[in-house]
Design a protein around this motif. Structure first.
Motif, PDB file in Angstrom:
ATOM      1  N   TYR A  15       0.835  -1.204   0.000  1.00 53.65           N
ATOM      2  CA  TYR A  15       0.000   0.000   0.000  1.00 53.65           C
ATOM      3  C   TYR A  15       0.873   1.259   0.000  1.00 53.65           C
ATOM      4  O   TYR A  15       0.670   2.168  -0.814  1.00 53.65           O
ATOM      5  N   GLU A  16       1.837   1.319   0.879  1.00 52.40           N
ATOM      6  CA  GLU A  16       2.729   2.480   0.953  1.00 52.40           C
ATOM      7  C   GLU A  16       3.646   2.557  -0.262  1.00 52.40           C
ATOM      8  O   GLU A  16       3.879   3.636  -0.803  1.00 52.40           O
ATOM      9  N   LEU A  17       4.144   1.418  -0.680  1.00 53.06           N
ATOM     10  CA  LEU A  17       5.091   1.342  -1.777  1.00 53.06           C
ATOM     11  C   LEU A  17       4.514   1.888  -3.081  1.00 53.06           C
ATOM     12  O   LEU A  17       5.222   2.524  -3.861  1.00 53.06           O
ATOM     13  N   VAL A  18       3.234   1.650  -3.322  1.00 55.36           N
ATOM     14  CA  VAL A  18       2.632   2.092  -4.585  1.00 55.36           C
ATOM     15  C   VAL A  18       2.012   3.481  -4.517  1.00 55.36           C
ATOM     16  O   VAL A  18       1.462   3.962  -5.499  1.00 55.36           O
ATOM     17  N   GLY A  19       2.074   4.116  -3.371  1.00 56.50           N
ATOM     18  CA  GLY A  19       1.564   5.482  -3.292  1.00 56.50           C
ATOM     19  C   GLY A  19       0.361   5.685  -2.408  1.00 56.50           C
ATOM     20  O   GLY A  19      -0.238   6.761  -2.394  1.00 56.50           O
ATOM     21  N   GLY A  20      -0.033   4.649  -1.676  1.00 53.00           N
ATOM     22  CA  GLY A  20      -1.089   4.801  -0.689  1.00 53.00           C
ATOM     23  C   GLY A  20      -2.489   4.975  -1.256  1.00 53.00           C
ATOM     24  O   GLY A  20      -2.802   4.527  -2.364  1.00 53.00           O
ATOM     25  N   THR A 103      -7.098  -2.225 -17.753  1.00 55.34           N
ATOM     26  CA  THR A 103      -6.958  -0.833 -18.184  1.00 55.34           C
ATOM     27  C   THR A 103      -6.589   0.049 -17.002  1.00 55.34           C
ATOM     28  O   THR A 103      -5.672   0.877 -17.086  1.00 55.34           O
ATOM     29  N   ALA A 104      -7.284  -0.140 -15.892  1.00 55.36           N
ATOM     30  CA  ALA A 104      -7.036   0.675 -14.701  1.00 55.36           C
ATOM     31  C   ALA A 104      -5.633   0.450 -14.146  1.00 55.36           C
ATOM     32  O   ALA A 104      -4.935   1.411 -13.784  1.00 55.36           O
ATOM     33  N   VAL A 105      -5.203  -0.793 -14.083  1.00 53.54           N
ATOM     34  CA  VAL A 105      -3.863  -1.108 -13.570  1.00 53.54           C
ATOM     35  C   VAL A 105      -2.799  -0.497 -14.480  1.00 53.54           C
ATOM     36  O   VAL A 105      -1.849   0.135 -14.015  1.00 53.54           O
ATOM     37  N   ASP A 106      -2.957  -0.681 -15.777  1.00 52.63           N
ATOM     38  CA  ASP A 106      -1.963  -0.158 -16.716  1.00 52.63           C
ATOM     39  C   ASP A 106      -1.832   1.355 -16.631  1.00 52.63           C
ATOM     40  O   ASP A 106      -0.739   1.901 -16.747  1.00 52.63           O
ATOM     41  N   PRO A 112       7.149  -2.461 -13.080  1.00 53.60           N
ATOM     42  CA  PRO A 112       6.720  -3.802 -13.500  1.00 53.60           C
ATOM     43  C   PRO A 112       6.503  -4.794 -12.368  1.00 53.60           C
ATOM     44  O   PRO A 112       5.518  -5.543 -12.376  1.00 53.60           O
ATOM     45  N   GLU A 113       7.376  -4.829 -11.385  1.00 50.06           N
ATOM     46  CA  GLU A 113       7.228  -5.798 -10.295  1.00 50.06           C
ATOM     47  C   GLU A 113       5.953  -5.551  -9.488  1.00 50.06           C
ATOM     48  O   GLU A 113       5.219  -6.473  -9.155  1.00 50.06           O
ATOM     49  N   GLN A 114       5.675  -4.288  -9.196  1.00 48.75           N
ATOM     50  CA  GLN A 114       4.476  -3.955  -8.431  1.00 48.75           C
ATOM     51  C   GLN A 114       3.219  -4.175  -9.271  1.00 48.75           C
ATOM     52  O   GLN A 114       2.214  -4.670  -8.766  1.00 48.75           O
ATOM     53  N   ARG A 115       3.301  -3.809 -10.551  1.00 52.86           N
ATOM     54  CA  ARG A 115       2.163  -4.023 -11.447  1.00 52.86           C
ATOM     55  C   ARG A 115       1.835  -5.521 -11.507  1.00 52.86           C
ATOM     56  O   ARG A 115       0.678  -5.917 -11.432  1.00 52.86           O
ATOM     57  N   TRP A 119      -1.578  -7.279 -10.310  1.00 57.04           N
ATOM     58  CA  TRP A 119      -2.335  -7.990 -11.331  1.00 57.04           C
ATOM     59  C   TRP A 119      -2.548  -9.457 -10.960  1.00 57.04           C
ATOM     60  O   TRP A 119      -3.657  -9.987 -11.123  1.00 57.04           O
ATOM     61  N   ASP A 120      -1.525 -10.111 -10.452  1.00 57.27           N
ATOM     62  CA  ASP A 120      -1.659 -11.512 -10.056  1.00 57.27           C
ATOM     63  C   ASP A 120      -2.765 -11.687  -9.022  1.00 57.27           C
ATOM     64  O   ASP A 120      -3.560 -12.629  -9.083  1.00 57.27           O
TER      65      ASP A 120
END
Length: 134
Positions: A15-20, A103-106, A112-115, A119-120
């Protein structure tokens, strides 16, 4: 050299790593923009206003990925399969849900690792909700 005292190592949550919160709000808002224009998926949302569904999914994902527990504090245990049981979720709905979520994730522009990690989980979660053949 600055050392971290023994026993005080702190790790960032996903959560923190991707921007909360902002990241999850953007993700879910973009997802529901797709749902709003998809007649098959839109039919699965009994509320005329998608805002409450958007808020529930946002709070769930925030909590799941290590953010505040607001979802459980207000709604109790997620019980995702139970909450989705009243709706016929077939393979077509699964695919449509993932199409809008992709679409939203992209559009988040995550590394790439977080995406891939996000996604998984979403692929797993979507498969878990299928409750109807076809």
């Amino acid at each position: 050299m600055n050392e971290i005292p023994h026993g005080e190592l702190q790790q960032q949550t996903f959560y923190e790593l991707v921007g909360g919160e902002d990241t999850f709000r953007r993700l879910v808002h973009r997802f529901y923009e797709g749902v709003a224009g998809d007649p098959d998926l839109r039919a699965m949302y009994p509320e005329e206003d998608l805002g409450p569904a958007e808020e529930r999914l946002t709070l769930f994902l925030i909590q799941y990925w290590g953010g505040p527990r607001t979802y459980s504090d207000s709604r109790g245990h997620p019980r995702l399969r139970m909450r989705h049981a009243p709706f016929a979720v077939n393979r077509a709905a699964h695919d449509a849900w993932l199409r809008h979520m992709r679409t939203a994730v992209d559009e988040l522009g995550l590394p790439p690792e977080q995406r891939a990690q996000l996604w998984d989980y979403l692929v797993y979660a979507a498969a878990s909700m299928v409750n109807t053949p076809g």
